[in-house]
Design a protein around this motif. Structure first.
Motif, PDB file in Angstrom:
ATOM      1  N   VAL A   8      10.893  10.156  10.321  1.00 24.92           N
ATOM      2  CA  VAL A   8      11.981  10.417  10.040  1.00 24.92           C
ATOM      3  C   VAL A   8      12.543   8.985  10.443  1.00 24.92           C
ATOM      4  O   VAL A   8      13.381   8.156   9.889  1.00 24.92           O
ATOM      5  CB  VAL A   8      12.469  10.930  11.029  1.00 24.92           C
ATOM      6  CG1 VAL A   8      14.345  10.969  11.123  1.00 24.92           C
ATOM      7  CG2 VAL A   8      12.455  12.766  10.540  1.00 24.92           C
ATOM      8  N   GLY A   9      11.935   8.317  11.907  1.00 23.70           N
ATOM      9  CA  GLY A   9      12.506   7.030  11.524  1.00 23.70           C
ATOM     10  C   GLY A   9      12.611   5.835  10.591  1.00 23.70           C
ATOM     11  O   GLY A   9      13.015   5.322  10.881  1.00 23.70           O
ATOM     12  N   ILE A  10      10.915   6.354  10.038  1.00 33.77           N
ATOM     13  CA  ILE A  10      10.973   5.046   8.753  1.00 33.77           C
ATOM     14  C   ILE A  10      11.433   4.872   8.070  1.00 33.77           C
ATOM     15  O   ILE A  10      11.769   4.540   7.314  1.00 33.77           O
ATOM     16  CB  ILE A  10       9.203   5.271   9.193  1.00 33.77           C
ATOM     17  CG1 ILE A  10       8.181   5.369  10.029  1.00 33.77           C
ATOM     18  CG2 ILE A  10       8.914   4.766   6.985  1.00 33.77           C
ATOM     19  CD1 ILE A  10       6.466   5.577   9.490  1.00 33.77           C
ATOM     20  N   ILE A  11      11.939   6.517   7.760  1.00 32.13           N
ATOM     21  CA  ILE A  11      13.313   6.787   6.594  1.00 32.13           C
ATOM     22  C   ILE A  11      14.423   6.528   6.591  1.00 32.13           C
ATOM     23  O   ILE A  11      14.704   5.660   5.958  1.00 32.13           O
ATOM     24  CB  ILE A  11      13.149   8.204   6.244  1.00 32.13           C
ATOM     25  CG1 ILE A  11      11.349   8.945   5.791  1.00 32.13           C
ATOM     26  CG2 ILE A  11      14.110   8.593   5.523  1.00 32.13           C
ATOM     27  CD1 ILE A  11      11.745  10.024   4.971  1.00 32.13           C
ATOM     28  N   ILE A  14      14.088   2.634   6.146  1.00 31.20           N
ATOM     29  CA  ILE A  14      13.960   2.343   4.604  1.00 31.20           C
ATOM     30  C   ILE A  14      15.250   1.997   4.255  1.00 31.20           C
ATOM     31  O   ILE A  14      16.209   1.317   3.294  1.00 31.20           O
ATOM     32  CB  ILE A  14      12.920   3.312   4.252  1.00 31.20           C
ATOM     33  CG1 ILE A  14      11.093   3.070   4.704  1.00 31.20           C
ATOM     34  CG2 ILE A  14      12.961   2.725   2.956  1.00 31.20           C
ATOM     35  CD1 ILE A  14      10.360   3.700   4.224  1.00 31.20           C
ATOM     36  N   ILE A  15      16.242   3.000   5.066  1.00 31.75           N
ATOM     37  CA  ILE A  15      17.411   3.746   4.113  1.00 31.75           C
ATOM     38  C   ILE A  15      18.141   2.255   3.802  1.00 31.75           C
ATOM     39  O   ILE A  15      19.495   1.676   3.603  1.00 31.75           O
ATOM     40  CB  ILE A  15      17.801   4.513   4.606  1.00 31.75           C
ATOM     41  CG1 ILE A  15      17.423   5.680   4.054  1.00 31.75           C
ATOM     42  CG2 ILE A  15      19.775   4.632   4.085  1.00 31.75           C
ATOM     43  CD1 ILE A  15      17.524   7.493   4.133  1.00 31.75           C
ATOM     44  N   VAL A  16      17.694   1.453   5.369  1.00 32.39           N
ATOM     45  CA  VAL A  16      18.549   0.963   6.374  1.00 32.39           C
ATOM     46  C   VAL A  16      18.647  -0.591   5.160  1.00 32.39           C
ATOM     47  O   VAL A  16      19.424  -1.530   5.366  1.00 32.39           O
ATOM     48  CB  VAL A  16      19.242   0.645   8.017  1.00 32.39           C
ATOM     49  CG1 VAL A  16      19.809  -0.309   8.337  1.00 32.39           C
ATOM     50  CG2 VAL A  16      19.596   1.900   7.974  1.00 32.39           C
ATOM     51  N   ILE A  17      17.158  -0.816   5.046  1.00 32.86           N
ATOM     52  CA  ILE A  17      17.005  -1.894   4.661  1.00 32.86           C
ATOM     53  C   ILE A  17      17.546  -2.332   2.756  1.00 32.86           C
ATOM     54  O   ILE A  17      18.158  -3.245   2.861  1.00 32.86           O
ATOM     55  CB  ILE A  17      15.485  -1.895   4.323  1.00 32.86           C
ATOM     56  CG1 ILE A  17      14.573  -2.725   5.842  1.00 32.86           C
ATOM     57  CG2 ILE A  17      14.541  -3.534   3.633  1.00 32.86           C
ATOM     58  CD1 ILE A  17      13.344  -2.628   6.215  1.00 32.86           C
ATOM     59  N   ILE A  18      17.315  -0.680   2.381  1.00 34.10           N
ATOM     60  CA  ILE A  18      17.468  -0.598   1.441  1.00 34.10           C
ATOM     61  C   ILE A  18      19.573  -0.914   1.324  1.00 34.10           C
ATOM     62  O   ILE A  18      20.169  -1.652   0.216  1.00 34.10           O
ATOM     63  CB  ILE A  18      17.286   0.752   0.209  1.00 34.10           C
ATOM     64  CG1 ILE A  18      16.151   0.180   0.079  1.00 34.10           C
ATOM     65  CG2 ILE A  18      18.127   0.593  -1.034  1.00 34.10           C
ATOM     66  CD1 ILE A  18      15.460   1.902  -0.530  1.00 34.10           C
TER      67      ILE A  18
END
Length: 195
Positions: A8-11, A14-18
């Motif tokens: 969940v943290g990785i997801i 990734i969403i924040v970076i995108i």
């Protein structure tokens, strides 16, 4: 129990970076759009300078010679029409650009006829005010060329950015392609000078 937090943290990361990447794309497009608007303002400023000089030139010619009224009228009318056309650089269309260029071409054409007609008036050609205005006009035409060139360069940067993949996916239709300044119809033909 805490093992599920890692994916969940990785997801979320990734969403924040995108998200930041998409915001960066939109901010850069906005920056390029503002640069195009600035350069368009410079184009309008140089054309306004020419229009201001034309008024002074026409008044000098009127005062110094019993001049052909049709030529003066054509210059004044072309100038009035050119100043009545305004373009919003953020929503400029090729049709608006063509209309603007046609109006400016008419000003250039009528102004050229005026300057050619002046040749028949030696006292006007020697008039210091007239000569100064003529030099200013030549300088302004060079400034117009420079402003139009810089505008086209900025449009190239803007269009290259908003039309490239993947930027075009994220920008959608909110940043449409902008038209370039093009030469007027018949500009590719050499000017015939007759004596």
């Amino acid at each position: 129990m805490r093992k599920w937090l890692i994916p969940v943290g990785i997801i979320i990361v990734i969403i924040v970076i995108i998200g930041f990447w998409v915001v960066g794309i939109k901010n850069t497009a906005l920056k390029h759009n503002q640069a195009v608007s600035k350069e368009w303002g410079n184009v309008e400023t140089t054309y306004q300078r020419r229009n201001d000089l034309i008024g002074n030139l026409v008044n000098t010619v009127k005062g110094a010679a019993d001049f052909e009224k049709g030529t003066l009228t054509a210059v004044v009318e072309a100038r009035a029409k050119a100043t009545s056309i305004t373009i919003d650089p953020s929503n400029v269309t090729p049709e608006q650009m063509a209309q603007f260029q046609q109006a400016q071409s008419n000003v250039s054409s009528s102004l050229s006829r005026l300057l050619v007609s002046v040749e028949a008036y030696p006292q006007l050609k020697a008039n210091e005010n007239f000569l100064k205005l003529q030099d200013e006009l030549a300088s302004t035409e060079n400034q117009i060329l420079t402003a139009r060139t810089r505008f086209n360069e900025q449009v190239q940067i803007y269009n290259g950015y908003v039309l490239s993949f993947p930027n075009s996916m994220f920008l959608g239709g909110s940043y449409p392609e902008k038209p370039y300044f093009k030469s007027v119809e018949g500009a590719e033909k050499p000017v015939e000078v007759k004596f």
